[in-house]
Design an enzyme around this catalytic site. Sequence first.
Site, PDB file in Angstrom:
ATOM      1  N   SER A 154       0.866  -1.176   0.000  1.00  0.00           N
ATOM      2  CA  SER A 154       0.000   0.000   0.000  1.00  0.00           C
ATOM      3  C   SER A 154       0.908   1.234   0.000  1.00  0.00           C
ATOM      4  CB  SER A 154      -0.868  -0.036   1.264  1.00  0.00           C
ATOM      5  OG  SER A 154      -1.565   1.169   1.438  1.00  0.00           O
ATOM      6  N   LYS A 180      -1.412  -1.048  -4.123  1.00  0.00           N
ATOM      7  CA  LYS A 180      -2.572  -0.224  -3.742  1.00  0.00           C
ATOM      8  C   LYS A 180      -2.080   1.207  -3.594  1.00  0.00           C
ATOM      9  CE  LYS A 180      -4.803   0.290   0.655  1.00  0.00           C
ATOM     10  NZ  LYS A 180      -5.503  -0.365   1.788  1.00  0.00           N
ATOM     11  N   LYS A 182      -3.091   5.125  -2.368  1.00  0.00           N
ATOM     12  CA  LYS A 182      -4.006   6.006  -1.644  1.00  0.00           C
ATOM     13  C   LYS A 182      -4.375   7.160  -2.566  1.00  0.00           C
ATOM     14  CE  LYS A 182      -3.856   4.013   2.478  1.00  0.00           C
ATOM     15  NZ  LYS A 182      -5.053   3.536   3.194  1.00  0.00           N
ATOM     16  N   ASP A 207      -7.350   3.180  -2.644  1.00  0.00           N
ATOM     17  CA  ASP A 207      -7.985   3.331  -1.331  1.00  0.00           C
ATOM     18  C   ASP A 207      -8.174   4.820  -1.063  1.00  0.00           C
ATOM     19  OD1 ASP A 207      -8.906   3.183   1.254  1.00  0.00           O
ATOM     20  OD2 ASP A 207      -7.168   2.114   2.069  1.00  0.00           O
ATOM     21  N   GLU A 232     -11.362   1.122  -2.716  1.00  0.00           N
ATOM     22  CA  GLU A 232     -11.665   0.870  -1.309  1.00  0.00           C
ATOM     23  C   GLU A 232     -12.188   2.145  -0.650  1.00  0.00           C
ATOM     24  OE1 GLU A 232      -8.137  -0.689   0.555  1.00  0.00           O
ATOM     25  OE2 GLU A 232      -8.978  -0.605   2.566  1.00  0.00           O
ATOM     26  N   ASP A 257     -13.925  -0.879   3.855  1.00  0.00           N
ATOM     27  CA  ASP A 257     -12.960  -1.044   4.951  1.00  0.00           C
ATOM     28  C   ASP A 257     -13.608  -0.401   6.184  1.00  0.00           C
ATOM     29  OD1 ASP A 257     -10.825  -0.816   6.756  1.00  0.00           O
ATOM     30  OD2 ASP A 257      -9.413   0.067   5.367  1.00  0.00           O
ATOM     31  N   LYS A 281      -9.897  -6.710   8.330  1.00  0.00           N
ATOM     32  CA  LYS A 281      -8.695  -6.634   9.163  1.00  0.00           C
ATOM     33  C   LYS A 281      -9.118  -6.796  10.617  1.00  0.00           C
ATOM     34  CE  LYS A 281      -7.563  -2.283   7.507  1.00  0.00           C
ATOM     35  NZ  LYS A 281      -7.142  -0.872   7.438  1.00  0.00           N
ATOM     36  N   GLY A 309      -3.937  -3.810   6.295  1.00  0.00           N
ATOM     37  CA  GLY A 309      -2.902  -3.643   7.301  1.00  0.00           C
ATOM     38  C   GLY A 309      -3.044  -2.313   8.006  1.00  0.00           C
TER      39      GLY A 309
END
Length: 388
Positions: A154, A180, A182, A207, A232, A257, A281, A309
Amino acid sequence: MSKHKLESIQLRLIKMPLKHPFQTSFGIEKDRQCIIVSLQSSGLTGWGECVASQFGAGAGPEHWAFYSYETTGTAWHILKDFLAPALIGKEIDSPSMVADLHARLRGHPMACAGIEAAVWDLLAKAEGIPLADLLHAGQGYDSPRPDRVSTGVSIGIQPSIEATLQRIAAFTEEGYGRIKLKIKPGWDIDLVSAVRADFPDLPLMLDANSAYTLADAEHLKKLDTFNLMMIEQPLAHDDIFQHAKLQAQLDTPICLDESIHSLDQAAWAYEIDAARIINIKPGRVGGLWNARRMHDFSLKSGKPVWCGGMLETGIGRAANLALSSLPGYTLPGDISASDRYYEEDIIDPPFTLNADSTISLPTDPGLGVKVREKLLEELTLEKTTITT
Ligand code: OSB
Ligand code: MG
């Protein structure tokens, strides 16, 4: 399972310098603080990590946005004043004892997950089996327990698109097969378009950490042309309903999430097509017990899940790896090698990446990692021990 009396519970607030500051749509983290929980029972020690964070604490309100309302401070309070007193001296024979306390507490999932993980580690060590095997035991899954799990990396918000491309190149060269990114408004379409130009076939997902509103649907629709695995948590951290409205307009699958804390919420999200994928998670859902229940439901519903994570140390990472060995965890998790986050991890040996973008599950009992207690002591800001 035999019973194990909890003789002492130790809490440690630790601070670890991150190799690279991690920036999301809600803040930037340069060091990572977390609470390490350890439990003692008949010569065995169980370890767990509470992932509540300290994003920007002490700075102005503009830095106050959090992934969750839990901080190391709230989690310390809940662990020290509620969970540890409720568990100390008890004969433990199942992690469900902690899951039951979580149900009574109404909230504070990260605090619960931290102590529950230590219970899982202790019980698996008492049985002499790896945590992944304990998670599989008696569940009747069709497939055998794998010895490695598929992972990705990520990447936080970078100073420039060029810098992002360089990070992706470096991570893919290291062997990471899934990236991934952000995103946030103003850091999305141009970024993804540049990434796709350089990496046309890279398994890629985004995300947003709740940075958009439903009014951005037209804009987000532009992402459909980039062959993304998922986006996400585009909308509010506590929303399910509007995600369904957004999903109806997007081809890209939505993964939730922040919005999903319970089995019921997962069921609602699937039923109204607010999420086609969930990032399960353990910290967000109160621990591995609840995470496994949500996984089992997702597996039955034909919905793929993966393990996100929280920049964990090796202790939390080991638990995430074990969870990711469950058969419904078919998508690569945000579980990178130790050296992606830290110069020195608090476990020995550190987790490393295999050539096929997997990380191998430890084979020793419990979490299967050796905690570097001397280093842990050096990183400790505060500690307390609760005894019978
Ligand atoms: O939204 O998945 C998230 C880190 C902190 C808080 C929230 C998130 C993240 C990450 C990092 O994406 C994933 C990792 O541990 O590598
Ligand atoms: Mg996320």
